[in-house]
Design a protein around this motif. Structure first.
Motif, mmCIF file in Angstrom:
data_model
loop_
_atom_site.group_PDB
_atom_site.id
_atom_site.type_symbol
_atom_site.label_atom_id
_atom_site.label_comp_id
_atom_site.label_asym_id
_atom_site.label_seq_id
_atom_site.Cartn_x
_atom_site.Cartn_y
_atom_site.Cartn_z
ATOM 1 N N ASP A 3 -1.826 -1.335 -8.353
ATOM 2 C CA ASP A 3 -2.805 -1.286 -8.098
ATOM 3 C C ASP A 3 -3.049 -2.201 -8.159
ATOM 4 O OD1 ASP A 3 -1.588 -2.665 -10.292
ATOM 5 O OD2 ASP A 3 -1.293 -1.794 -11.326
ATOM 6 N N LEU A 4 -4.888 -2.475 -8.975
ATOM 7 C CA LEU A 4 -5.152 -4.245 -8.665
ATOM 8 C C LEU A 4 -5.034 -5.118 -9.264
ATOM 9 C CD1 LEU A 4 -9.116 -2.670 -8.457
ATOM 10 C CD2 LEU A 4 -7.789 -3.711 -6.518
ATOM 11 N N PRO A 5 -4.326 -5.347 -9.694
ATOM 12 C CA PRO A 5 -3.401 -6.806 -10.709
ATOM 13 C C PRO A 5 -2.542 -6.776 -9.999
ATOM 14 C CG PRO A 5 -4.220 -5.090 -12.354
ATOM 15 C CD PRO A 5 -4.492 -3.964 -11.540
ATOM 16 N N ALA A 6 -1.559 -6.186 -9.965
ATOM 17 C CA ALA A 6 -0.509 -5.909 -8.588
ATOM 18 C C ALA A 6 -0.044 -6.723 -7.564
ATOM 19 C CB ALA A 6 0.333 -4.508 -8.517
ATOM 20 N N LEU A 7 -1.666 -6.121 -6.782
ATOM 21 C CA LEU A 7 -2.236 -6.625 -5.660
ATOM 22 C C LEU A 7 -2.039 -8.015 -5.465
ATOM 23 C CD1 LEU A 7 -4.172 -3.808 -3.561
ATOM 24 C CD2 LEU A 7 -2.185 -4.943 -2.875
ATOM 25 N N VAL A 8 -3.412 -8.849 -6.272
ATOM 26 C CA VAL A 8 -3.607 -10.139 -6.552
ATOM 27 C C VAL A 8 -2.205 -11.254 -6.734
ATOM 28 C CG1 VAL A 8 -4.739 -11.553 -8.079
ATOM 29 C CG2 VAL A 8 -5.785 -9.194 -7.686
ATOM 30 N N ARG A 9 -1.105 -10.143 -8.191
ATOM 31 C CA ARG A 9 -0.501 -11.443 -8.212
ATOM 32 C C ARG A 9 0.415 -11.440 -7.094
ATOM 33 N NH1 ARG A 9 0.814 -7.604 -12.902
ATOM 34 N NH2 ARG A 9 1.460 -6.936 -12.052
ATOM 35 N N ALA A 10 0.358 -10.098 -6.169
ATOM 36 C CA ALA A 10 1.372 -10.388 -4.848
ATOM 37 C C ALA A 10 0.973 -11.415 -3.615
ATOM 38 C CB ALA A 10 1.964 -9.148 -4.368
ATOM 39 N N SER A 11 -0.776 -11.506 -4.125
ATOM 40 C CA SER A 11 -1.245 -11.835 -2.981
ATOM 41 C C SER A 11 -1.102 -13.470 -2.972
ATOM 42 C CB SER A 11 -2.449 -12.108 -2.901
ATOM 43 O OG SER A 11 -3.398 -10.658 -2.153
ATOM 44 N N MET A 58 0.749 -1.746 -0.418
ATOM 45 C CA MET A 58 -0.104 0.341 0.368
ATOM 46 C C MET A 58 1.207 1.182 -0.049
ATOM 47 S SD MET A 58 -3.758 -0.721 2.443
ATOM 48 C CE MET A 58 -3.179 -1.262 4.154
ATOM 49 N N ARG A 59 2.081 1.158 0.568
ATOM 50 C CA ARG A 59 2.828 2.450 0.928
ATOM 51 C C ARG A 59 3.410 2.498 -0.678
ATOM 52 N NH1 ARG A 59 4.795 0.806 5.616
ATOM 53 N NH2 ARG A 59 6.651 -0.358 4.599
ATOM 54 N N ARG A 60 3.162 1.111 -1.201
ATOM 55 C CA ARG A 60 3.836 1.341 -2.613
ATOM 56 C C ARG A 60 3.508 2.082 -3.895
ATOM 57 N NH1 ARG A 60 8.400 -3.586 -2.579
ATOM 58 N NH2 ARG A 60 9.772 -3.079 -1.713
ATOM 59 N N ARG A 61 1.745 2.061 -3.567
ATOM 60 C CA ARG A 61 0.705 2.479 -4.285
ATOM 61 C C ARG A 61 0.718 1.562 -5.908
ATOM 62 N NH1 ARG A 61 -0.782 7.840 -2.687
ATOM 63 N NH2 ARG A 61 0.236 8.144 -1.137
ATOM 64 N N THR A 89 -8.365 0.218 -0.650
ATOM 65 C CA THR A 89 -7.485 1.679 -0.676
ATOM 66 C C THR A 89 -6.942 1.973 -2.180
ATOM 67 O OG1 THR A 89 -6.463 0.913 1.478
ATOM 68 C CG2 THR A 89 -5.543 2.266 -0.112
ATOM 69 N N ALA A 90 -6.589 1.151 -3.239
ATOM 70 C CA ALA A 90 -6.328 1.301 -4.267
ATOM 71 C C ALA A 90 -7.396 1.626 -6.101
ATOM 72 C CB ALA A 90 -5.991 -0.299 -5.115
ATOM 73 N N VAL A 91 -9.065 1.187 -5.121
ATOM 74 C CA VAL A 91 -9.931 1.098 -5.970
ATOM 75 C C VAL A 91 -9.831 2.743 -5.701
ATOM 76 C CG1 VAL A 91 -12.056 1.236 -6.120
ATOM 77 C CG2 VAL A 91 -11.303 -0.945 -6.099
ATOM 78 N N GLU A 92 -10.063 3.009 -4.937
ATOM 79 C CA GLU A 92 -10.516 4.372 -4.739
ATOM 80 C C GLU A 92 -9.478 5.798 -4.985
ATOM 81 O OE1 GLU A 92 -11.600 6.783 0.396
ATOM 82 O OE2 GLU A 92 -10.032 5.288 0.294
ATOM 83 N N ARG A 93 -8.027 4.891 -4.991
ATOM 84 C CA ARG A 93 -7.150 5.713 -5.448
ATOM 85 C C ARG A 93 -6.911 5.985 -7.230
ATOM 86 N NH1 ARG A 93 -2.798 3.466 -3.787
ATOM 87 N NH2 ARG A 93 -2.983 4.697 -1.712
ATOM 88 N N TYR A 94 -7.304 4.832 -7.647
ATOM 89 C CA TYR A 94 -7.882 4.590 -9.262
ATOM 90 C C TYR A 94 -8.468 4.550 -9.822
ATOM 91 C CZ TYR A 94 -2.634 3.622 -7.643
ATOM 92 O OH TYR A 94 -1.134 3.554 -7.406
ATOM 93 N N GLY A 95 -9.416 3.685 -9.119
ATOM 94 C CA GLY A 95 -11.039 3.377 -9.615
ATOM 95 C C GLY A 95 -10.200 2.145 -10.572
ATOM 96 N N PRO A 96 -12.410 1.583 -10.526
ATOM 97 C CA PRO A 96 -12.322 0.220 -11.026
ATOM 98 C C PRO A 96 -11.212 -0.458 -12.483
ATOM 99 C CG PRO A 96 -14.437 1.121 -11.171
ATOM 100 C CD PRO A 96 -12.824 1.651 -10.216
ATOM 101 N N ALA A 97 -10.948 -1.014 -13.118
ATOM 102 C CA ALA A 97 -10.733 -1.369 -14.170
ATOM 103 C C ALA A 97 -11.358 -0.623 -15.211
ATOM 104 C CB ALA A 97 -10.344 -2.883 -14.347
ATOM 105 N N ASP A 110 -8.090 -10.912 4.497
ATOM 106 C CA ASP A 110 -8.563 -9.629 5.156
ATOM 107 C C ASP A 110 -7.749 -8.668 4.562
ATOM 108 O OD1 ASP A 110 -10.201 -8.421 7.451
ATOM 109 O OD2 ASP A 110 -8.018 -7.602 8.707
ATOM 110 N N ARG A 111 -6.567 -8.620 5.245
ATOM 111 C CA ARG A 111 -5.921 -7.426 4.381
ATOM 112 C C ARG A 111 -5.579 -7.019 3.052
ATOM 113 N NH1 ARG A 111 -4.526 -4.511 8.238
ATOM 114 N NH2 ARG A 111 -2.747 -3.402 7.263
ATOM 115 N N LEU A 112 -5.642 -8.538 2.335
ATOM 116 C CA LEU A 112 -6.047 -8.244 0.108
ATOM 117 C C LEU A 112 -6.861 -7.074 0.553
ATOM 118 C CD1 LEU A 112 -5.677 -8.797 -2.303
ATOM 119 C CD2 LEU A 112 -6.464 -10.936 -2.072
ATOM 120 N N ALA A 113 -7.997 -7.496 1.324
ATOM 121 C CA ALA A 113 -9.433 -7.174 1.255
ATOM 122 C C ALA A 113 -9.424 -4.971 1.107
ATOM 123 C CB ALA A 113 -10.747 -7.406 2.025
ATOM 124 N N ILE A 114 -8.026 -5.161 2.222
ATOM 125 C CA ILE A 114 -8.285 -3.585 2.698
ATOM 126 C C ILE A 114 -7.223 -2.990 1.702
ATOM 127 C CG2 ILE A 114 -6.599 -2.403 4.892
ATOM 128 C CD1 ILE A 114 -8.035 -4.537 6.412
#
Length: 343
Positions: free
Chosen positions: A34-42, A29-32, A118-126, A110-114
């Protein structure tokens, strides 16, 4: 904090793992990301397929532990968690782990959902043109409070403070195609509500609409007000003028507010209804009212002006007033427009 984490990890291996997961997502989250990167990391962290779906787009993203989009058919989710933004569920995240869930999967999701919220609020959906009808309805409804409408617009991908036009559409063409044409380079969303298509766009040009589309365009005011204007403008469209801006109607828009019984009882409107069964006369009257000139109407109809003059004389007798008088075209246009609002 790190010293506390070390002390806690010595007491309980579960706590150690949970703290490491929390720190992992805090870093993302500090690195901001996006959603695809979050799913890959998870997926990499969980060592199984991870997925996310946003209700606003309906599209699911599934990533394998190798960091690529999962090519295998979806398996039943071993664990799920809702994505919550401003106390509203906007999506779901899940893991597809073979066998029983890992004890730390709940913490991970739980952390992925949070992080996803945050990513949706910052970037909006795909980016996509079609949207969830319920979300579009929430954005334009007069029953929604201002905060709920603003939140819906944000979930649809519109930046706060950005002007949004609402367009009411009737067309056999796909709404996503129309939306892409009228606003190709800026945010645009579309959905069907009952028998009317709805397009939300930051800019709209009448010239961009394809043939065969009837559309009413609201002003870039509040979305609910723009939606009301768009529906009103749509009622005024005709084959000759299929796309109308509410702002261009001017005082004509007041006709839409007259009770229908009062319109039907008007003598001029009743006279228009009598000639409605004669398409040639109706087309001639429409052309004359649109041009205000007998010769220009003749050019539009590809007829000799003397033929148009004879038709107008006959139409005038049916209407009960002379169309060549100064007030004739105005009176006929008002009656013709009011009659169309009834049909």
């Amino acid at each position: 904090m790190e010293a506390l984490a070390v002390r806690l990890s010595g007491l309980d291996p579960y706590v150690d793992g949970a703290i490491r997961i929390v720190a992992f997502y805090d870093t993302l989250m500090r690195r901001r990301v996006d959603l695809p990167a979050l799913v890959r990391a998870s997926a990499g962290l969980a060592e199984c397929v991870a997925g996310i779906r946003l209700h606003g787009t309906g599209r699911a993203t599934r990533v394998s532990p190798h960091g690529k989009e999962a090519s295998t058919p979806p398996s039943p989710a071993s664990a799920t968690a809702p994505v919550i933004l401003d106390e509203e569920e906007i999506g779901t995240v899940w893991l597809e782990r073979p066998g029983p869930p890992n004890p730390l999967d709940e913490v991970l999701l739980d952390r992925l959902a949070i992080a996803a919220a945050t990513a949706v609020e910052r970037y909006g959906p795909a980016r996509t043109t079609m949207a969830d009808p319920a979300l579009v309805e929430l954005a334009i409804s007069s029953d929604s409070d201002e905060a709920a409408g603003a939140r819906a617009l944000r979930l649809l991908g519109f930046t706060a403070g950005l002007p949004v036009h609402v367009v009411a559409v009737r067309s056999p063409l796909p709404l996503d195609r129309i939306g892409g044409l009228v606003c190709p380079a800026r945010p645009v969303k579309a959905a069907r509500l009952a028998d009317v298509g709805v397009i939300l766009a930051t800019t709209v040009d009448r010239a961009w609409f394809p043939a065969g589309v009837h559309a009413g365009i609201g002003a870039a005011e509040s979305p609910c007000r723009s939606w009301q204007q768009a529906r009103t403008a749509l009622r005024f469209t005709t084959p000759r003028e299929p796309v109308i801006r509410y702002a261009d109607l001017g005082a004509l828009a007041l006709l839409a507010e007259i009770p229908q019984d009062a319109v039907r009882d008007n003598a001029d409107v009743a006279a228009i209804a009598r000639i409605a069964g004669r398409p040639e006369d109706l087309e001639t009257l429409d052309a004359y009212c649109a041009t205000g000139s007998l010769r220009r109407a003749a050019d539009l109809l590809h007829l000799h002006h003397s033929s148009v003059a004879r038709r107008l004389e006959q139409i005038g007798r049916t209407l009960g007033f002379d169309l060549t008088e100064p007030t004739g075209p105005i009176r006929a246009r008002l009656a013709l427009t009011a009659w169309r609002l009834l049909t």
